[in-house]
Motif scaffolding. Sequence first.
Motif, PDB file in Angstrom:
ATOM      1  N   GLY A 104       0.794  -1.225   0.000  1.00 19.28           N
ATOM      2  CA  GLY A 104       0.000   0.000   0.000  1.00 19.28           C
ATOM      3  C   GLY A 104       0.825   1.274   0.000  1.00 19.28           C
ATOM      4  N   GLY A 105       2.136   1.165   0.184  1.00 19.31           N
ATOM      5  CA  GLY A 105       2.984   2.352   0.271  1.00 19.31           C
ATOM      6  C   GLY A 105       3.056   3.099  -1.054  1.00 19.31           C
ATOM      7  N   ILE A 106       3.002   4.409  -0.992  1.00 17.05           N
ATOM      8  CA  ILE A 106       3.012   5.221  -2.207  1.00 17.05           C
ATOM      9  C   ILE A 106       4.354   5.090  -2.913  1.00 17.05           C
ATOM     10  CG2 ILE A 106       3.009   7.635  -2.999  1.00 17.05           C
ATOM     11  CD1 ILE A 106       0.847   8.054  -0.757  1.00 17.05           C
ATOM     12  N   LYS A 107       4.284   4.971  -4.244  1.00 20.20           N
ATOM     13  CA  LYS A 107       5.488   4.789  -5.038  1.00 20.20           C
ATOM     14  C   LYS A 107       5.469   5.774  -6.200  1.00 20.20           C
ATOM     15  CE  LYS A 107       5.467  -0.116  -3.860  1.00 20.20           C
ATOM     16  NZ  LYS A 107       4.602   0.081  -2.688  1.00 20.20           N
ATOM     17  N   THR A 108       6.458   6.674  -6.216  1.00 21.00           N
ATOM     18  CA  THR A 108       6.497   7.642  -7.302  1.00 21.00           C
ATOM     19  C   THR A 108       7.853   7.597  -7.998  1.00 21.00           C
ATOM     20  OG1 THR A 108       7.253   9.384  -5.803  1.00 21.00           O
ATOM     21  CG2 THR A 108       4.897   9.231  -6.161  1.00 21.00           C
ATOM     22  N   ILE A 109       7.846   8.029  -9.246  1.00 26.66           N
ATOM     23  CA  ILE A 109       9.062   7.933 -10.063  1.00 26.66           C
ATOM     24  C   ILE A 109       9.743   9.297 -10.156  1.00 26.66           C
ATOM     25  CG2 ILE A 109       7.762   8.315 -12.193  1.00 26.66           C
ATOM     26  CD1 ILE A 109       9.709   6.548 -13.658  1.00 26.66           C
ATOM     27  N   ASN A 110      11.057   9.276 -10.089  1.00 28.13           N
ATOM     28  CA  ASN A 110      11.852  10.482 -10.242  1.00 28.13           C
ATOM     29  C   ASN A 110      12.937  10.167 -11.261  1.00 28.13           C
ATOM     30  OD1 ASN A 110      13.475  12.732 -10.002  1.00 28.13           O
ATOM     31  ND2 ASN A 110      13.799  12.523  -7.795  1.00 28.13           N
ATOM     32  N   VAL A 111      12.867  10.813 -12.412  1.00 33.80           N
ATOM     33  CA  VAL A 111      13.786  10.499 -13.496  1.00 33.80           C
ATOM     34  C   VAL A 111      14.898  11.544 -13.566  1.00 33.80           C
ATOM     35  CG1 VAL A 111      13.994  10.098 -15.975  1.00 33.80           C
ATOM     36  CG2 VAL A 111      11.921   9.420 -14.769  1.00 33.80           C
ATOM     37  N   ARG A 112      16.102  11.066 -13.582  1.00 32.83           N
ATOM     38  CA  ARG A 112      17.294  11.907 -13.699  1.00 32.83           C
ATOM     39  C   ARG A 112      17.294  13.056 -12.701  1.00 32.83           C
ATOM     40  NH1 ARG A 112      18.773  12.079 -20.203  1.00 32.83           N
ATOM     41  NH2 ARG A 112      19.406   9.909 -20.313  1.00 32.83           N
ATOM     42  N   SER A 113      16.781  12.770 -11.502  1.00 28.99           N
ATOM     43  CA  SER A 113      16.815  13.718 -10.378  1.00 28.99           C
ATOM     44  C   SER A 113      16.092  15.039 -10.640  1.00 28.99           C
ATOM     45  CB  SER A 113      18.258  14.035  -9.965  1.00 28.99           C
ATOM     46  OG  SER A 113      18.811  12.898  -9.364  1.00 28.99           O
ATOM     47  N   LEU A 114      15.227  15.049 -11.625  1.00 31.44           N
ATOM     48  CA  LEU A 114      14.503  16.292 -11.901  1.00 31.44           C
ATOM     49  C   LEU A 114      13.330  16.473 -10.937  1.00 31.44           C
ATOM     50  CD1 LEU A 114      14.506  16.091 -15.789  1.00 31.44           C
ATOM     51  CD2 LEU A 114      15.744  17.728 -14.399  1.00 31.44           C
ATOM     52  N   GLY A 115      12.915  15.387 -10.280  1.00 29.48           N
ATOM     53  CA  GLY A 115      11.778  15.458  -9.359  1.00 29.48           C
ATOM     54  C   GLY A 115      10.567  14.764  -9.945  1.00 29.48           C
ATOM     55  N   SER A 116       9.741  14.190  -9.065  1.00 30.86           N
ATOM     56  CA  SER A 116       8.660  13.330  -9.548  1.00 30.86           C
ATOM     57  C   SER A 116       7.613  14.087 -10.353  1.00 30.86           C
ATOM     58  CB  SER A 116       8.014  12.579  -8.386  1.00 30.86           C
ATOM     59  OG  SER A 116       7.754  13.459  -7.335  1.00 30.86           O
ATOM     60  N   ALA A 117       7.438  15.374 -10.091  1.00 34.88           N
ATOM     61  CA  ALA A 117       6.412  16.105 -10.839  1.00 34.88           C
ATOM     62  C   ALA A 117       6.860  16.393 -12.273  1.00 34.88           C
ATOM     63  CB  ALA A 117       6.075  17.405 -10.122  1.00 34.88           C
ATOM     64  N   HIS A 118       8.099  16.044 -12.607  1.00 36.36           N
ATOM     65  CA  HIS A 118       8.578  16.292 -13.969  1.00 36.36           C
ATOM     66  C   HIS A 118       8.410  15.094 -14.887  1.00 36.36           C
ATOM     67  CE1 HIS A 118      10.193  20.330 -13.813  1.00 36.36           C
ATOM     68  NE2 HIS A 118      10.577  20.074 -12.575  1.00 36.36           N
ATOM     69  N   THR A 119       7.775  14.040 -14.397  1.00 40.92           N
ATOM     70  CA  THR A 119       7.514  12.899 -15.257  1.00 40.92           C
ATOM     71  C   THR A 119       6.010  12.790 -15.473  1.00 40.92           C
ATOM     72  OG1 THR A 119       9.434  11.769 -14.375  1.00 40.92           O
ATOM     73  CG2 THR A 119       7.856  10.424 -15.577  1.00 40.92           C
ATOM     74  N   ALA A 120       5.594  12.946 -16.708  1.00 38.48           N
ATOM     75  CA  ALA A 120       4.173  12.804 -17.021  1.00 38.48           C
ATOM     76  C   ALA A 120       3.890  11.326 -17.256  1.00 38.48           C
ATOM     77  CB  ALA A 120       3.820  13.613 -18.257  1.00 38.48           C
ATOM     78  N   GLN A 135       1.879  14.069  -7.937  1.00 36.46           N
ATOM     79  CA  GLN A 135       2.446  12.736  -7.748  1.00 36.46           C
ATOM     80  C   GLN A 135       1.490  11.698  -8.331  1.00 36.46           C
ATOM     81  OE1 GLN A 135       5.272  12.396  -5.497  1.00 36.46           O
ATOM     82  NE2 GLN A 135       5.281  14.587  -5.085  1.00 36.46           N
ATOM     83  N   VAL A 136       2.028  10.785  -9.113  1.00 43.15           N
ATOM     84  CA  VAL A 136       1.218   9.675  -9.574  1.00 43.15           C
ATOM     85  C   VAL A 136       1.736   8.426  -8.877  1.00 43.15           C
ATOM     86  CG1 VAL A 136       0.466   8.341 -11.565  1.00 43.15           C
ATOM     87  CG2 VAL A 136       0.817  10.800 -11.784  1.00 43.15           C
ATOM     88  N   ASP A 137       0.874   7.788  -8.111  1.00 45.09           N
ATOM     89  CA  ASP A 137       1.264   6.574  -7.391  1.00 45.09           C
ATOM     90  C   ASP A 137       1.291   5.406  -8.370  1.00 45.09           C
ATOM     91  OD1 ASP A 137       1.737   4.497  -5.717  1.00 45.09           O
ATOM     92  OD2 ASP A 137      -0.197   4.598  -4.664  1.00 45.09           O
TER      93      ASP A 137
END
Lengths: 683, 383
Positions: A104-120, A135-137
């Motif tokens: 159930g733990g939230i899992k978000t992606i962070n690509v190339r250290s730009l931050g999770s809100a930078h991945t659509a 954040q997209v879980d």
Amino acid sequence: MYFYKHKCLWVRVSMLLSLMIFSFLSPAFAQEFPGNAKDSLDIIKGFALGEVIVTATKVKFSLASPMPVQILSGKKLEKLNSLSVADAIRYFSGVQLKDYGGIGGIKTINVRSLGSAHTAVFYDGMSVGNAQNGQVDLGKFSLDNIESIELYNGQKSTIFQPARGFFSSNTLFLRTKAPQFSKDKNYRLKPAFKTGSFGLVNPSLLYQQKLSPALSLSASAERVEAHGRYKYNYRKEGGYDTTAVRQNGDITSLRTEMTLHVKLRRTGQASIKTYLYDSERGLPGAIVANRYHHVQRQWDRNFFIHASLHNSFSKKHNLLANIKFSNDYNRYLDPDYKTNEGALDNKYYQNELYTSLVNQYSLRPWWDVSLATDFSLNTLSANLYRFPYPSRYSYLGALSSHMRWEGMDLQANLLAGYIKEDVKHYQQGDNQSVLSPVISVSAQPFKYKAFRVRAFYKESFRMPTFNDLYYTFIGNSSLRPEVTTQYDVGATWTIEPGGVLQSASVQTDIYYNKVKDKIVAMPSSNLFRWTMLNLGEVDIKGLEAKTDLGFKLSTKLLLDLGLNYTYQKAIDITPNGSTYGHQIPYAPEHSATLTSSVLWKNWQMNYSFIYTGERYSQKANIPVNYVQPWYTSDIALNWEGTLVRIPVKIGAEVNNFFNQYYDVVLNFPMPGRNYRINLAIEL
Amino acid sequence: MNTNKLFMVLAFATITLTGCRKDDYIIPEEEEILPPQTVTSVDGFYLLNEGNMNMNKASLDYYDYATGSYRRNVYGEANPGATLGLGDVGNDIGIYGNKLYAVINNSNKVEVMDALTSKRLKVIDVKNARYITFAKGKAYVSAYDGEAQLGDNSPNGFVAEIDTTSLDIKRTVMVGRQPEEMAVVADKLYVANSGGYSPPNYERTVSVIDLNSFTKTKDIDVAINLNRLKADDYGDLYVSSRGDYSQIPSKLFVIDTKTDSVKKSFDLATSNFTIVRDTAYIIGSEFSYETFDWDINYSLIDVKNETLLEDNFLPQSVIDAIKTPYGIAVDPVSLNIYVTDAGDYVSPGTLYCIDKNGDIKFQVTTGDIPAHMAFKETTTTQQ
């Protein structure tokens, strides 16, 4: 103490590198045994045709892409011990998964250290953002009905896509399984069942029906239930050694979706899709001294309906129209937070209306241009004190050109956006307008077709989320948007020598990213609330190397090997900051993955390994913020065949085989060794 | 053969990778040598760093006057057996007798330590504990949540009375919602209630507890969202109101404990203060939604005459250097001022020492969010 860790790391890295070099040299083996090549190829065709095709398409696709792409699809995806999309994307290079642990733990992606809100994130071509928290879980997307996961640094390398596809710094595409029917059957029914540690009970059903030659239906449903308990351990050498059981990590969720596919005359197609996800979970919370049990709970409901039309009205013209409405509900209950009205009980309602129109026209056989225009309206309401009830109107446009010559691809995009903020009460955020260019090129420098180089330059930005701007007491409506600039140069090399080494591909990129006005969300009182921090400026330099190798070890024994390595320096360069020159929180300098699978007759054995290097949990790179590296080994054994004429797939998995206790996010312990068994049949 | 070779490399790589997570030791304390101070009846102080919530990074620093030794993060090494260290969000600290008490808010506890060695003596469970004060052999701890005492659904907080010899909770009393700081005057305990969990329905009272019967005798109406509360030597209480962070500004009120009523107020944003001898040293930092910046003041009040003084108590260079003023303490003998800067809340902060003439004596890096200080008396002995 912290220095010899570095030293040790270099040993590790050099090991990995030597392993990779070894892999590079492997074609030599094939040349040593040229005699075997021909008949072995025949055997492979007869034995695992699907496999070879999947690999081949994949390689071809990524070779010409001017922006780095990583794809997990079909069999390749099935080989990973993954329950959700989140588990699978850990195998991509340049990716950090922020994982709060457990099912159930939230899992978000962070690509190339730009931050999770930078991945659509796109689900069947439609973006599934969250204007509230950005954040997209990814934990909620089960792999059960996913056909492929594609991660693009920059953007997908087609100019025929909605404007949103161009606007993010990175894009993750999830594609569900499209209806496929054999000649003698006009339906498919695929029940599957998974169970294992954490009290997991996970039945799912995929149903596809051909209604007419032009019309087909695909439906899927899945339920996940788990108590989420697992053992974890915190210990210090010569000090405490405490093992406890993770509490309040239970989850119950139900996902249902249905898609109607229509083939229109000639080349057109249309689809309409509905999706509903409903869940209730406990929030297990941060483990801190004297506190191992939390009582907070969260409910999520996501609904969307999405219609898409793709048609062409002349040979040179293509049109893509999309419309989507989504409604998201989130409820957070904290019985420890006692107000006059009882426990804190926050409810959030989000709506989004999204429309998109893309027109593509072929000016010349080698030159396509497109214009993509999107409009979206996002609203958020909540039962919070001093809540401003924000709305956001986004107008995005992308003008693109794609030119193809012999041995060269050149893409250019000009993106223009205007975002208007509106609030019912209090301070509204500033309206924003942006103009950003993107240029990407892919070229074949030599006659040798298997080797290509590529480069791209991209500017993008992300709006502060509604939470960043408006969250009561925490939000800050004077926040500026984050701006990123990406430079990337890379090369791909693919060979299919035959023999022992059936295929090999190598992909390497070096990149330089700059983030200005970075908004960093640090976990605060609970998973759902953050402390907003304007980290200022970040400089990210990185290297990604990736190789995939297919071996035929004997006539019946196949080995697939994949290696990924990422080096990253993500440095806080905020002027006058107290942590100038420090690596930003949670960005490891080194990370690597290894995936391997051995096929023998109906059996398949997979081994995968993930390594994430040392990191710091906060801005200052000092001993008290040091977070240990972690590495896990996952092993699986699968059998696929027919039992009483029914196609059956059975699998057993052991994850975190060496039972390492680790935190991805400090104080959110991850599970130790755990097990899962899967059964899928096709009727 | 090649297959074997490959597997060997693979296995070797795996072993190498697996063998490299170093043993994880307790993070040792760090020492810095600062200018020493004259030892009077006071010979040093503890500084409690709060640490950002959920980071589990509350930490203790100790400054020794005689040697000038500043020891950062002393708790871990002194208590290797304490699972996960001192805990999450250190909210208050006090020394009484030979014992050091640290209120660790999000760890739901009061950690009692030997004041000389900072070794753990006992952990007292108090849910959502906030502040501590002492009188007549007892410690009084305010807490937001009295689940066990007041029932599951009561929004009210409580005060627990702890015997400083047995270290057991002896009595509890219900007060207002989300009680904060306390002070004892004569036989009465005064508790500032905030009601911060239910904006805009804040509490507006100071609860008065009779220490003999340990019952609430009255509530004094003051202003919304009360927070800090300190007594002077003239039978008056100074209590701060945080306001509602938008329309109603933060203020400082004076309560006469003879009549138990408000007798004066200062239009002064007050986030933290201390009273030593005849002076109240006040830090005010208030977020302005108009300028989107912090308005900061460093004010002095003469508590004997109850007048606001013209001066501030920091040199301009320190005022310019401090980003987020947070903790304040004044040595009762030397009148040296110790003020802390919490910076961005997630990086180490800074402690400044300024003498009574306004000259900087030293500055030193602390833990995250340096906040609460407790002076140690020369007479302290080991337990």
